[in-house]
Design a protein around this motif. Structure first.
Motif, PDB file in Angstrom:
ATOM      1  N   VAL A 383       0.872  -1.175   0.000  1.00  0.00           N
ATOM      2  CA  VAL A 383       0.000   0.000   0.000  1.00  0.00           C
ATOM      3  C   VAL A 383       0.905   1.219   0.000  1.00  0.00           C
ATOM      4  CG1 VAL A 383      -1.703   1.329   1.297  1.00  0.00           C
ATOM      5  CG2 VAL A 383      -1.884  -1.158   1.210  1.00  0.00           C
ATOM      6  N   VAL A 384       0.643   2.152  -0.896  1.00  0.00           N
ATOM      7  CA  VAL A 384       1.449   3.361  -1.029  1.00  0.00           C
ATOM      8  C   VAL A 384       0.562   4.568  -0.743  1.00  0.00           C
ATOM      9  CG1 VAL A 384       2.804   4.803  -2.596  1.00  0.00           C
ATOM     10  CG2 VAL A 384       3.037   2.307  -2.667  1.00  0.00           C
ATOM     11  N   VAL A 385       1.063   5.473   0.087  1.00  0.00           N
ATOM     12  CA  VAL A 385       0.358   6.708   0.418  1.00  0.00           C
ATOM     13  C   VAL A 385       1.184   7.875  -0.099  1.00  0.00           C
ATOM     14  CG1 VAL A 385      -0.398   8.221   2.299  1.00  0.00           C
ATOM     15  CG2 VAL A 385      -0.776   5.748   2.446  1.00  0.00           C
ATOM     16  N   ALA A 386       0.539   8.752  -0.846  1.00  0.00           N
ATOM     17  CA  ALA A 386       1.205   9.953  -1.350  1.00  0.00           C
ATOM     18  C   ALA A 386       0.411  11.170  -0.898  1.00  0.00           C
ATOM     19  CB  ALA A 386       1.286   9.915  -2.872  1.00  0.00           C
ATOM     20  N   ALA A 401       3.708   1.308  -7.163  1.00  0.00           N
ATOM     21  CA  ALA A 401       2.257   1.158  -7.066  1.00  0.00           C
ATOM     22  C   ALA A 401       1.655   1.070  -8.465  1.00  0.00           C
ATOM     23  CB  ALA A 401       1.648   2.334  -6.316  1.00  0.00           C
ATOM     24  N   ARG A 402       0.561   0.314  -8.589  1.00  0.00           N
ATOM     25  CA  ARG A 402      -0.033   0.076  -9.906  1.00  0.00           C
ATOM     26  C   ARG A 402      -1.448   0.632 -10.043  1.00  0.00           C
ATOM     27  NH1 ARG A 402       2.301  -4.894  -8.553  1.00  0.00           N
ATOM     28  NH2 ARG A 402       0.250  -5.720  -7.985  1.00  0.00           N
ATOM     29  N   THR A 403      -2.152   0.815  -8.909  1.00  0.00           N
ATOM     30  CA  THR A 403      -3.563   1.192  -8.985  1.00  0.00           C
ATOM     31  C   THR A 403      -3.890   2.209  -7.908  1.00  0.00           C
ATOM     32  OG1 THR A 403      -4.086  -1.053  -9.701  1.00  0.00           O
ATOM     33  CG2 THR A 403      -5.946   0.322  -9.015  1.00  0.00           C
ATOM     34  N   VAL A 404      -4.600   3.269  -8.290  1.00  0.00           N
ATOM     35  CA  VAL A 404      -5.098   4.215  -7.298  1.00  0.00           C
ATOM     36  C   VAL A 404      -6.359   3.653  -6.671  1.00  0.00           C
ATOM     37  CG1 VAL A 404      -5.989   6.540  -6.908  1.00  0.00           C
ATOM     38  CG2 VAL A 404      -4.124   6.181  -8.543  1.00  0.00           C
ATOM     39  N   LEU A 411      -1.841   8.432 -11.595  1.00  0.00           N
ATOM     40  CA  LEU A 411      -0.624   7.628 -11.730  1.00  0.00           C
ATOM     41  C   LEU A 411      -0.213   7.612 -13.196  1.00  0.00           C
ATOM     42  CD1 LEU A 411       1.356   5.646 -10.297  1.00  0.00           C
ATOM     43  CD2 LEU A 411      -0.306   3.838 -10.774  1.00  0.00           C
ATOM     44  N   ALA A 412       1.055   7.969 -13.458  1.00  0.00           N
ATOM     45  CA  ALA A 412       1.547   7.952 -14.840  1.00  0.00           C
ATOM     46  C   ALA A 412       3.069   7.899 -14.854  1.00  0.00           C
ATOM     47  CB  ALA A 412       1.066   9.190 -15.602  1.00  0.00           C
ATOM     48  N   ASP A 413       3.608   6.938 -15.639  1.00  0.00           N
ATOM     49  CA  ASP A 413       5.058   6.846 -15.864  1.00  0.00           C
ATOM     50  C   ASP A 413       5.854   6.774 -14.555  1.00  0.00           C
ATOM     51  OD1 ASP A 413       4.634   7.029 -18.650  1.00  0.00           O
ATOM     52  OD2 ASP A 413       4.597   9.224 -18.535  1.00  0.00           O
ATOM     53  N   GLY A 414       5.364   5.967 -13.633  1.00  0.00           N
ATOM     54  CA  GLY A 414       6.090   5.769 -12.389  1.00  0.00           C
ATOM     55  C   GLY A 414       6.042   6.937 -11.431  1.00  0.00           C
ATOM     56  N   ARG A 415       5.155   7.879 -11.700  1.00  0.00           N
ATOM     57  CA  ARG A 415       5.004   9.042 -10.832  1.00  0.00           C
ATOM     58  C   ARG A 415       3.532   9.169 -10.404  1.00  0.00           C
ATOM     59  NH1 ARG A 415       9.704  10.967  -9.026  1.00  0.00           N
ATOM     60  NH2 ARG A 415       8.823  13.077  -8.811  1.00  0.00           N
ATOM     61  N   ILE A 416       3.351   9.793  -9.251  1.00  0.00           N
ATOM     62  CA  ILE A 416       2.013  10.128  -8.777  1.00  0.00           C
ATOM     63  C   ILE A 416       1.894  11.645  -8.847  1.00  0.00           C
ATOM     64  CG2 ILE A 416       0.349   9.974  -6.875  1.00  0.00           C
ATOM     65  CD1 ILE A 416       2.143   7.658  -5.778  1.00  0.00           C
ATOM     66  N   GLU A 417       0.911  12.101  -9.610  1.00  0.00           N
ATOM     67  CA  GLU A 417       0.693  13.531  -9.768  1.00  0.00           C
ATOM     68  C   GLU A 417      -0.392  13.975  -8.785  1.00  0.00           C
ATOM     69  OE1 GLU A 417       2.784  15.060 -11.648  1.00  0.00           O
ATOM     70  OE2 GLU A 417       3.617  13.183 -12.440  1.00  0.00           O
TER      71      GLU A 417
END
Length: 428
Positions: A383-386, A401-404, A411-417
């Protein structure tokens, strides 16, 4: 310790305030019985609808004012009702699979306690203090003259606490929150709790400890868990002060406890300013994301799920704002911050799907003053929290992480916007 605490999440209620009972008008323990406790019954379905399965009750015993000045540990406060009212509440909870925790005030009692009123120089002593010219000068709890301290070196006090605990466990509760446990010598609990566990091996005991060496206290006292005030401070100070390094440090300290115990975690309780007032309503989901994804046994303070506000003040009646009366049911709650309620529902559901979070370590992947990425994992499940608490957009690593799951990040290109004050919880 029993296994059920791995799967419990508490809804924390201060009963006297919840039911609108008078606190300081002199009714006291000899007041006429008023059946108010049944006002909690309709809210049990709300507990289940939130995804929770535990009811952490504040004081329910006969007392002089706010419940923490107990005068009879074996009698329901007449402002709440009687044994029949409690039995119906416990029965309703049991029918829904809801565990019940009682608040045990065993460090001190009120001055109207019969044992204190009848104390004599020659009689059995239950209290700390000294006799001066035929008058007993009692020690009190943290300067509160109405709260006289029990003598925890007395075998009679140990017997009293064992009897009270066993009485209510026999009646159907599941464990005890030990109020002001930090003020009681650990060896007292080490003498009492094994005696209770002999009869009730499934009972769970969490001590209110505000500071100190948690693992040492647990080992010396045999308590199962402690309240995690350091994490609470790290969450709200880190967010409110715009310094997520403080949160990062608190999480690292939190992880150090897990080798010994899983703490009882929270962002609100009956003794502190509500989280929406402490950090602002727009940032409450950020605090919840941490609460429900790091290790521990989490609790929701009743009303926080609606985004209620309230500031604790250091004065008589200063707790009233955070201990309000509730309406007859959740359907009658007037003002609801839907964003906060939805965050509770989504994060509790996530926690329910991943019970391994109870004892899992959290890594701080990246941290800055206004942004942080946390990753909690066991094996291939993560589980990832940003979080972004700043007024500018932020881009942070996705930590594989793969899914919000919930939140407003992408989520795009290995980054969380993340947008300004944005947040997201993802699965890996």
């Amino acid at each position: 310790m029993p296994s059920w605490p791995e799967h419990v999440m508490w809804w924390h209620v201060y009963p006297l305030g919840f039911v609108g009972a008078p606190i300081r008008d002199g009714e006291g323990p000899d007041a006429e019985i008023v059946h108010r406790l049944d006002r909690l019954d309709p809210w049990l379905d709300h507990v289940i609808e939130l995804g929770l399965n535990g009811l952490l009750l504040g004081p329910v015993f006969a007392s002089e004012t706010h419940g923490y000045d107990t005068v009879d540990h074996l009698r329901i406060d007449p402002r709440l009702g009687d044994d029949g009212d409690l039995d119906r509440l416990l029965g309703g909870a049991r029918a829904r699979g809801i565990r019940v925790l009682f608040d045990g005030v065993f460090n001190h009692v009120g001055r109207a306690h019969p044992a204190f009123r009848t104390a004599t120089e020659d009689g059995p002593q239950l209290f700390r203090g000294r006799w001066v010219d035929g008058r007993f000068e009692a020690e009190v709890f943290e300067g509160h003259g109405a709260l006289v301290a029990l003598d925890h070196s007395s075998p009679a006090v140990a017997d009293l606490v064992v009897d009270v605990m066993c009485h209510w466990l026999e009646r159907g509760i599941d464990g005890w929150r030990l109020d002001a446990a930090y003020a009681v010598p650990p060896e007292f609990w080490a003498a009492v709790l094994p005696r209770v566990r002999e009869r009730f091996p499934e009972a769970w005991f969490v001590g209110e400890v505000i500071h100190g060496d948690g693992p040492a206290i647990v080992r010396a006292s045999t308590m199962d868990s402690l309240t995690q005030y350091e994490l609470w401070q790290g969450i709200w100070h880190g967010i409110a002060d715009g310094n997520l390094f403080e949160l990062s440090h608190a999480i690292e300290r939190h992880d150090e406890l897990l080798a010994t115990f899983a703490p009882q975690t929270f962002v609100g309780n009956h003794d502190v300013t509500r989280i929406a007032s402490a950090i602002g309503s727009d940032l409450v989901p950020h605090a919840l994301a941490v609460l429900f994804t790091v290790a521990g046994t989490p609790s929701v303070y009743a009303g926080d799920e609606f985004g209620w506000t309230g500031v604790k003040e250091e004065r008589e009646g200063g707790d009233d704002a955070v201990r309000p009366e509730f309406p007859a049911s959740a359907a009658e709650v007037g003002e609801v911050d839907e964003r906060i309620l939805e965050a509770h529902l989504a994060l509790i559901a996530l926690r329910r799907r991943k019970p391994w979070l109870w004892r899992a370590h959290t890594d701080v992947v990246e941290v800055a003053n206004a942004a942080i990425v946390l990753r909690t994992a066991v094996g291939n499940d993560a589980v990832v929290v940003a979080l972004n608490i700043g007024d500018e957009a932020a881009s942070v690593p996705s930590a594989d992480a793969r899914t919000v799951v919930t939140g407003d990040g992408t989520l795009a290109d290995g980054r969380i916007e993340l947008g300004p004050r944005g947040w997201a919880v993802l699965e890996g």
